[in-house]
Design a protein around this motif. Sequence first.
Motif, short mmCIF file in Angstrom:
data_model
loop_
_atom_site.label_atom_id
_atom_site.label_comp_id
_atom_site.label_asym_id
_atom_site.label_seq_id
_atom_site.Cartn_x
_atom_site.Cartn_y
_atom_site.Cartn_z
N ASN A 1 0.80 -1.22 0.00
CA ASN A 1 0.00 0.00 0.00
C ASN A 1 0.83 1.28 0.00
O ASN A 1 0.29 2.37 -0.21
N TYR A 2 2.12 1.15 0.25
CA TYR A 2 3.00 2.32 0.18
C TYR A 2 3.44 2.63 -1.25
O TYR A 2 4.11 3.64 -1.48
N PHE A 3 3.07 1.78 -2.18
CA PHE A 3 3.49 1.92 -3.57
C PHE A 3 2.27 1.83 -4.50
O PHE A 3 1.23 1.32 -4.12
N HIS A 4 2.46 2.32 -5.72
CA HIS A 4 1.39 2.13 -6.70
C HIS A 4 1.35 0.67 -7.16
O HIS A 4 0.29 0.16 -7.53
N ARG A 5 2.50 0.03 -7.12
CA ARG A 5 2.53 -1.41 -7.41
C ARG A 5 3.82 -1.99 -6.82
O ARG A 5 4.87 -1.35 -6.87
N ALA A 6 3.72 -3.18 -6.25
CA ALA A 6 4.88 -3.83 -5.63
C ALA A 6 5.20 -5.12 -6.37
O ALA A 6 4.30 -5.90 -6.69
N TYR A 7 6.48 -5.32 -6.63
CA TYR A 7 6.95 -6.52 -7.33
C TYR A 7 7.93 -7.27 -6.43
O TYR A 7 8.87 -6.67 -5.88
N TYR A 8 7.70 -8.58 -6.30
CA TYR A 8 8.54 -9.43 -5.47
C TYR A 8 9.09 -10.57 -6.32
O TYR A 8 8.34 -11.24 -7.04
N SER A 9 10.38 -10.81 -6.21
CA SER A 9 11.05 -11.78 -7.09
C SER A 9 10.42 -13.17 -6.99
O SER A 9 10.28 -13.86 -8.00
N HIS A 10 10.03 -13.58 -5.78
CA HIS A 10 9.51 -14.95 -5.63
C HIS A 10 8.15 -15.13 -6.28
O HIS A 10 7.74 -16.25 -6.56
N ARG A 11 7.45 -14.04 -6.54
CA ARG A 11 6.18 -14.11 -7.25
C ARG A 11 6.37 -13.96 -8.76
O ARG A 11 5.55 -14.44 -9.54
N MET A 12 7.45 -13.30 -9.15
CA MET A 12 7.72 -13.05 -10.57
C MET A 12 8.49 -14.19 -11.22
O MET A 12 8.58 -14.27 -12.44
N LYS A 13 9.09 -15.05 -10.41
CA LYS A 13 9.92 -16.16 -10.90
C LYS A 13 11.17 -15.64 -11.63
O LYS A 13 11.70 -16.27 -12.53
N LYS A 14 11.63 -14.48 -11.23
CA LYS A 14 12.87 -13.90 -11.74
C LYS A 14 13.40 -12.94 -10.68
O LYS A 14 12.65 -12.55 -9.78
N ARG A 15 14.67 -12.60 -10.78
CA ARG A 15 15.26 -11.76 -9.75
C ARG A 15 16.27 -10.80 -10.36
O ARG A 15 16.80 -11.03 -11.45
N LYS A 16 16.53 -9.71 -9.65
CA LYS A 16 17.60 -8.81 -10.03
C LYS A 16 18.93 -9.53 -9.85
O LYS A 16 19.06 -10.32 -8.92
N PRO A 17 19.91 -9.32 -10.72
CA PRO A 17 19.97 -8.28 -11.76
C PRO A 17 19.51 -8.73 -13.15
O PRO A 17 19.88 -8.08 -14.13
N ASP A 18 18.71 -9.78 -13.26
CA ASP A 18 18.24 -10.22 -14.58
C ASP A 18 17.52 -9.07 -15.28
O ASP A 18 16.59 -8.47 -14.71
N PRO A 19 17.92 -8.72 -16.52
CA PRO A 19 17.27 -7.61 -17.23
C PRO A 19 15.76 -7.79 -17.36
O PRO A 19 15.01 -6.81 -17.34
N GLU A 20 15.32 -9.06 -17.47
CA GLU A 20 13.90 -9.32 -17.69
C GLU A 20 13.02 -8.79 -16.56
O GLU A 20 11.86 -8.43 -16.80
N ILE A 21 13.54 -8.72 -15.36
CA ILE A 21 12.71 -8.27 -14.25
C ILE A 21 12.44 -6.77 -14.36
O ILE A 21 11.33 -6.30 -14.07
N PHE A 22 13.43 -6.02 -14.83
CA PHE A 22 13.24 -4.58 -15.04
C PHE A 22 12.31 -4.34 -16.23
O PHE A 22 11.44 -3.46 -16.17
N GLU A 23 12.51 -5.12 -17.27
CA GLU A 23 11.68 -4.96 -18.47
C GLU A 23 10.21 -5.22 -18.17
O GLU A 23 9.32 -4.54 -18.70
N GLN A 24 9.94 -6.18 -17.30
CA GLN A 24 8.55 -6.48 -16.93
C GLN A 24 7.91 -5.30 -16.22
O GLN A 24 6.76 -4.94 -16.51
N VAL A 25 8.63 -4.69 -15.29
CA VAL A 25 8.09 -3.53 -14.56
C VAL A 25 7.80 -2.38 -15.51
O VAL A 25 6.72 -1.75 -15.44
N LEU A 26 8.73 -2.11 -16.42
CA LEU A 26 8.53 -1.02 -17.38
C LEU A 26 7.34 -1.29 -18.28
O LEU A 26 6.46 -0.44 -18.47
N GLN A 27 7.28 -2.50 -18.82
CA GLN A 27 6.25 -2.84 -19.78
C GLN A 27 4.86 -2.87 -19.16
O GLN A 27 3.91 -2.30 -19.71
#
Length: 209
Positions: A139-165
């Motif tokens: 609730n402190y953010f407009h949207r929260a992303y957690y690696s264990h739910r996304m099945k990817k983690r930083k620094p993988d480029p795909e995780i940033f690309e997903q947030v942007l897209q």
Amino acid sequence: MSRDSSVKNLIFDLGGVILNLSVNHTLEAFSSVSGHTIDSIKEQFYSRSEFAQYEKGLITDAEFRDFVRDVFSITVNDQTIDRCWNAMLLQIPLANLELLKRLKNEYSIYLLSNTNNIHLNYIQTKLLPADGENVLLDNYFHRAYYSHRMKKRKPDPEIFEQVLQENGLKADESLFLDDLEPNIASAKALGIKTLHVPTSDYILTYFHA
């Protein structure tokens, strides 16, 4: 230090940026219950792929706990494992949470955290103030992303690309704040503006809170 007026979106890391973090506390806790030296615990912590797999949600809580029992040669119960694992999570300064509330009115703000289910449950139930609408970290953010739910983690480029897209964000209008240089480098390579955060009180200085 001056802020970039072209930035419309903020993407925050959690541990070491908003939340005070000490991995050594967890290394010491596992050393205490296992009898292994801190150095040997540390070697396993940074070399075994299962820790990253758990952050990616590729193994369950139960499988992770069994892995920990095996790798550290311990026979303790789930609660003891969770206590040791959560020892690295210190506190979230109230000033940081107040800053997030303010920034949410000025920017589109997002959380992008390498984390896991045991840690997130602890943060939600033990480290957040029970102040009504903000009882959940999300609730402190407009949207929260957690690696264990996304099945990817930083620094993988795909995780940033997903947030942007998913949010229609332009990289050059977005600022990513993280305490780890590999994550910063990965975001920067995608054209995202970056800020290395050495300690969790740094964001208060940067945003003049």
